[in-house]
Design an enzyme around this catalytic site. Structure first.
Site, mmCIF file in Angstrom:
data_model
loop_
_atom_site.group_PDB
_atom_site.id
_atom_site.type_symbol
_atom_site.label_atom_id
_atom_site.label_comp_id
_atom_site.label_asym_id
_atom_site.label_seq_id
_atom_site.Cartn_x
_atom_site.Cartn_y
_atom_site.Cartn_z
ATOM 1 N N THR A 226 -94.074 -26.069 42.040
ATOM 2 C CA THR A 226 -93.101 -27.118 42.310
ATOM 3 C C THR A 226 -92.679 -27.797 41.011
ATOM 4 O O THR A 226 -93.084 -27.367 39.912
ATOM 5 C CB THR A 226 -93.629 -28.096 43.392
ATOM 6 O OG1 THR A 226 -92.573 -28.967 43.759
ATOM 7 C CG2 THR A 226 -94.820 -28.911 42.910
ATOM 8 N N GLY B 218 -75.760 -32.940 44.426
ATOM 9 C CA GLY B 218 -76.780 -32.662 43.424
ATOM 10 C C GLY B 218 -76.585 -31.286 42.811
ATOM 11 O O GLY B 218 -75.992 -30.389 43.441
ATOM 12 N N ALA C 1 -83.330 -27.961 42.947
ATOM 13 C CA ALA C 1 -83.280 -27.729 44.395
ATOM 14 C C ALA C 1 -81.890 -27.246 44.804
ATOM 15 O O ALA C 1 -81.748 -26.346 45.642
ATOM 16 C CB ALA C 1 -83.642 -29.008 45.134
ATOM 17 N N LYS D 288 -90.845 -24.729 38.241
ATOM 18 C CA LYS D 288 -90.242 -23.561 38.905
ATOM 19 C C LYS D 288 -89.445 -22.673 37.939
ATOM 20 O O LYS D 288 -89.490 -21.450 38.036
ATOM 21 C CB LYS D 288 -89.309 -24.018 40.032
ATOM 22 C CG LYS D 288 -90.033 -24.592 41.230
ATOM 23 C CD LYS D 288 -89.037 -24.950 42.324
ATOM 24 C CE LYS D 288 -89.734 -25.705 43.428
ATOM 25 N NZ LYS D 288 -88.860 -26.026 44.560
ATOM 26 N N ASP E 68 -87.761 -20.974 48.825
ATOM 27 C CA ASP E 68 -86.884 -22.131 49.048
ATOM 28 C C ASP E 68 -85.544 -21.690 49.633
ATOM 29 O O ASP E 68 -84.941 -22.406 50.437
ATOM 30 C CB ASP E 68 -86.613 -22.876 47.733
ATOM 31 C CG ASP E 68 -87.817 -23.696 47.289
ATOM 32 O OD1 ASP E 68 -88.646 -24.058 48.150
ATOM 33 O OD2 ASP E 68 -87.919 -23.980 46.085
ATOM 34 N N TYR F 7 -88.215 -35.128 52.404
ATOM 35 C CA TYR F 7 -89.034 -35.310 53.610
ATOM 36 C C TYR F 7 -89.844 -36.599 53.615
ATOM 37 O O TYR F 7 -90.517 -36.903 54.590
ATOM 38 C CB TYR F 7 -89.917 -34.092 53.898
ATOM 39 C CG TYR F 7 -90.964 -33.736 52.859
ATOM 40 C CD1 TYR F 7 -92.055 -34.557 52.612
ATOM 41 C CD2 TYR F 7 -90.870 -32.549 52.147
ATOM 42 C CE1 TYR F 7 -93.013 -34.230 51.674
ATOM 43 C CE2 TYR F 7 -91.831 -32.202 51.199
ATOM 44 C CZ TYR F 7 -92.897 -33.049 50.974
ATOM 45 O OH TYR F 7 -93.847 -32.706 50.040
ATOM 46 N N ASN G 277 -90.876 -20.244 43.267
ATOM 47 C CA ASN G 277 -91.775 -21.227 43.903
ATOM 48 C C ASN G 277 -93.016 -20.576 44.514
ATOM 49 O O ASN G 277 -93.841 -21.276 45.093
ATOM 50 C CB ASN G 277 -91.037 -22.070 44.957
ATOM 51 C CG ASN G 277 -90.902 -21.342 46.288
ATOM 52 O OD1 ASN G 277 -90.825 -20.117 46.324
ATOM 53 N ND2 ASN G 277 -90.897 -22.100 47.369
HETATM 54 P P1 ATR Z 1 -84.725 -31.051 41.720
HETATM 55 O O1 ATR Z 1 -85.422 -29.817 41.256
HETATM 56 O O2 ATR Z 1 -85.449 -31.825 42.779
HETATM 57 O O3 ATR Z 1 -83.331 -30.792 42.118
HETATM 58 P P2 ATR Z 1 -83.743 -32.116 39.254
HETATM 59 O O4 ATR Z 1 -83.443 -30.772 38.734
HETATM 60 O O5 ATR Z 1 -84.325 -33.128 38.324
HETATM 61 O O6 ATR Z 1 -84.737 -32.058 40.484
HETATM 62 O O7 ATR Z 1 -82.392 -32.701 39.901
HETATM 63 C C1 ATR Z 1 -82.301 -33.965 40.453
HETATM 64 C C2 ATR Z 1 -80.925 -34.148 41.066
HETATM 65 O O8 ATR Z 1 -80.865 -35.480 41.572
HETATM 66 C C3 ATR Z 1 -79.809 -34.002 40.052
HETATM 67 O O9 ATR Z 1 -78.658 -33.521 40.718
HETATM 68 C C4 ATR Z 1 -79.612 -35.453 39.614
HETATM 69 O O10 ATR Z 1 -78.317 -35.734 39.109
HETATM 70 P P3 ATR Z 1 -78.028 -35.608 37.505
HETATM 71 O O11 ATR Z 1 -77.899 -34.145 37.233
HETATM 72 O O12 ATR Z 1 -76.762 -36.358 37.322
HETATM 73 O O13 ATR Z 1 -79.212 -36.227 36.813
HETATM 74 C C5 ATR Z 1 -79.764 -36.145 40.930
HETATM 75 N N1 ATR Z 1 -80.059 -37.568 40.767
HETATM 76 C C6 ATR Z 1 -81.221 -38.104 40.377
HETATM 77 N N2 ATR Z 1 -81.134 -39.450 40.367
HETATM 78 C C7 ATR Z 1 -79.880 -39.766 40.763
HETATM 79 C C8 ATR Z 1 -79.167 -40.990 40.965
HETATM 80 N N3 ATR Z 1 -79.735 -42.171 40.759
HETATM 81 N N4 ATR Z 1 -77.898 -40.917 41.398
HETATM 82 C C9 ATR Z 1 -77.313 -39.730 41.621
HETATM 83 N N5 ATR Z 1 -77.916 -38.535 41.449
HETATM 84 C C10 ATR Z 1 -79.189 -38.546 41.024
#
Ligand code: ATR
Length: 532
Positions: free
Chosen positions: A323, A395, A399, A327, A371, A490, A355
């Site tokens: 995780t 996003g 993920a 990953k 996933d 979740y 994963n």
């Molecule tokens: P994961 O593997 O869980 O997707 P990650 O790669 O760190 O974790 O991605 C987190 C996602 O949440 C990204 O799309 C991030 O947006 P940015 O690319 O702009 O950072 C988004 N995210 C995290 N905090 C946020 C916030 N406060 N508002 C909007 N988007 C957010």
């Protein structure tokens, strides 16, 4: 063996702890330093030992503050108290057939009061655990330290080394030491360090404790790594767990099955950072239990992926969940930095994230990404044909990559919206060859684009995740009631966004369903390793 450390500050409180965890421990540790002076006096003056002290083999421990305990006075009165308790209650418990141990620090062999306690213990058949605590880190050669501990007192003492595990490298050192000590005890010839002779003197019994989050695996794998016991404590006792990284004896017994593990128990796990709050151990351990498989699944907080690979070999880890944040790095084991003989599913290369890792019959690593299917299956149960459906993905992180790949493979039209718009555009470019994909900002500016991609909305950002439960990543968007809203968070089970969609009449899918689906798929892959 599970040793339940009693941490209440009254004898009645400790007795209640024994009742609360009845059936979940093999030994009890009475922490004299945690009792008030009044309670200690009461214990010493009572006619006999309280009956509940004889419920299981007992360790008497009077821990100093410098070793993580509560006693901040001189050594002399502390050791005098232990001596009196050995002469009175411990000796009578031994006579009645119980096993009693006292925990004495290695440095007290240098003082007369310490030697006097040890001599009294030997006279009365009370066994000695010779302990050392290091809160700074794991020594370079823990096996040598164990050798010193085993030989500094009398014969038959059980060496105990508790060290702060500062990261994956420290854990590797500790597990190697466990191997060396076990090797010495098993073959009786020593292992090239001082530990072999020590292990022989202690009849092979050694206690190893890795403290802190990175040391957690050593606590729940204690029978597997050959530690005589592992300590658990009651979190409900106001002060919390008595040592960093401990869990309660019920979880040790029921989730990690610490009492039935042995040297041949297969090890599975999850790597991430942080990962101790993952739900995967509860899921996969219950699954192994159901299958009657002698296997345990452990969370490995991991700060150094290369060190973890050494642990994989040392513990012969059969399967892994991976995780955040590892990953992508683990996908590299199968792509850029592949081992000879390793292989992976097309999703791992396409998504650039892995994963799940298992081994084939030749011991080679096999990578998979559950996933993608874990995300798609719950959606296909609601919308069996995704072809040409307009989907907005919120996003563009790790993920989102699995989600977008799954959606495009199923023929959906995808719009990726992200706070950092460039990241969304990059993702869209990278996946453009797989189908129809566009990108935009996670802002009201994208409302018109969303209007043509609102059959399904998938939320993959961390916005709304506990403790940030009042946030909604698209507060600017009004649901029409016809959208399917898929939230991959979740915790909490209902984010603000999911509740808002539900109130508008949308069909909703919560993160729990994706978690369970991917975990079941992983469990199937782990099950396949049972026959090889
Ligand atoms: P994961 O593997 O869980 O997707 P990650 O790669 O760190 O974790 O991605 C987190 C996602 O949440 C990204 O799309 C991030 O947006 P940015 O690319 O702009 O950072 C988004 N995210 C995290 N905090 C946020 C916030 N406060 N508002 C909007 N988007 C957010």
């Amino acid at each position: 063996m599970i040793c339940f450390t009693l941490s209440a500050n009254t004898l009645d409180g400790m007795s209640a702890q024994v009742d609360r965890y009845h059936g979940c421990f093999d030994m009890l540790e009475l922490r004299l330093d945690l009792l008030s002076q009044e309670e200690r006096d009461k214990l010493l003056q009572s006619a006999g030992a309280p009956a509940w002290l004889g419920e299981a083999p007992l360790i008497l421990t009077f821990r100093r503050q410098s070793d993580g305990g509560a006693w901040n006075g001189e050594d002399a009165p502390r050791l005098k108290y232990v001596l009196s308790l050995v002469e009175s209650h411990a000796a009578s418990l031994v006579r009645e057939g119980s096993s009693v141990f006292i925990d004495l620090e290695d440095d007290v062999v240098a003082i007369a009061a310490g030697r006097e306690v040890a001599a009294a213990a030997a006279r009365h058949g009370v066994q000695i655990i010779r302990s050392r605590h290091d809160f700074e880190g794991t020594p370079d050669d823990p096996a040598a330290v164990i050798g010193e501990l085993a030989s500094c007192g009398g014969p038959g003492e059980i060496p105990k080394l508790a060290v702060q595990v500062r990261g994956s490298r420290d854990l590797v050192r500790l597990i190697k030491a466990a191997d060396a000590v076990r090797g010495g005890a098993d073959c009786g010839t020593g292992s090239g360090t001082g530990s072999g002779a020590g292990a022989e003197r202690s009849a092979g019994r050694v206690i190893l404790v890795g403290m802190g989050p990175y040391g957690f695996p050593s606590r729940v794998l204690s029978p597997r790594i050959g530690s005589f016991l592992s300590y658990g404590s009651d979190p409900g006792e106001g002060r919390g767990h008595v040592a960093p990284g401990q869990i309660d004896p019920r979880s040790m017994a029921e989730v990690y099955r610490c009492r039935t593990q042995g040297p041949h128990t297969e090890v599975f796990g999850i790597i991430g950072n942080p990962v101790l709050h993952s739900r995967s151990p509860a899921f996969h351990n219950a699954e192994f239990d159901r299958q009657g498989r002698d296997a345990v699944y452990v969370p490995f907080p991991t700060d150094d992926i290369e060190a973890f690979r050494e642990l994989m070999t040392l513990l012969d880890i059969r399967g892994l969940s991976v995780t955040i944040p590892h990953k992508e790095m683990v996908a590299g084991w199968f792509t850029s930095n592949a081992d000879k003989g390793s292989s992976c599913s097309p999703e791992v290369s396409a998504v650039g994230a892995c994963n799940t890792v298992t081994r084939d019959s030749g011991g080679n690593l096999v990578g998979a990404n559950t996933d993608v299917a874990g995300f798609l299956e719950p959606l296909l149960r609601r919308v069996p044909d995704l072809h040409s459906r307009g989907v907005t993905v919120l996003g563009a992180g790790g993920a989102a990559r699995a989600v977008v790949y799954g959606l495009l493979s199923a023929g959906a039209r995808v719009l990726v919206l992200n706070r950092n718009q460039d990241r969304a555009a990059l993702l869209a470019d990278e996946y453009a060859h797989l189908g129809q994909i566009s990108s935009g900002a996670l802002s009201p500016d994208s409302l018109s684009l969303m209007a043509t991609h609102n059959d399904i909305i998938v939320q993959t950002t961390s916005v709304g995740m506990a403790p940030d439960v009042d946030s909604d990543p698209i507060s600017f968007y009004d649901f029409t009631g016809t959208e399917v809203l898929y939230e991959i968070i979740y915790a909490p089970p209902k984010t603000k966004l999911l509740s808002r969609a539900e109130d508008a009449g949308c069909s909703v899918i919560g993160g729990e369903e994706m978690f369970l689906t991917q975990a079941k798929l992983q469990a199937q892959l782990f099950a396949q390793t049972a026959n090889i």
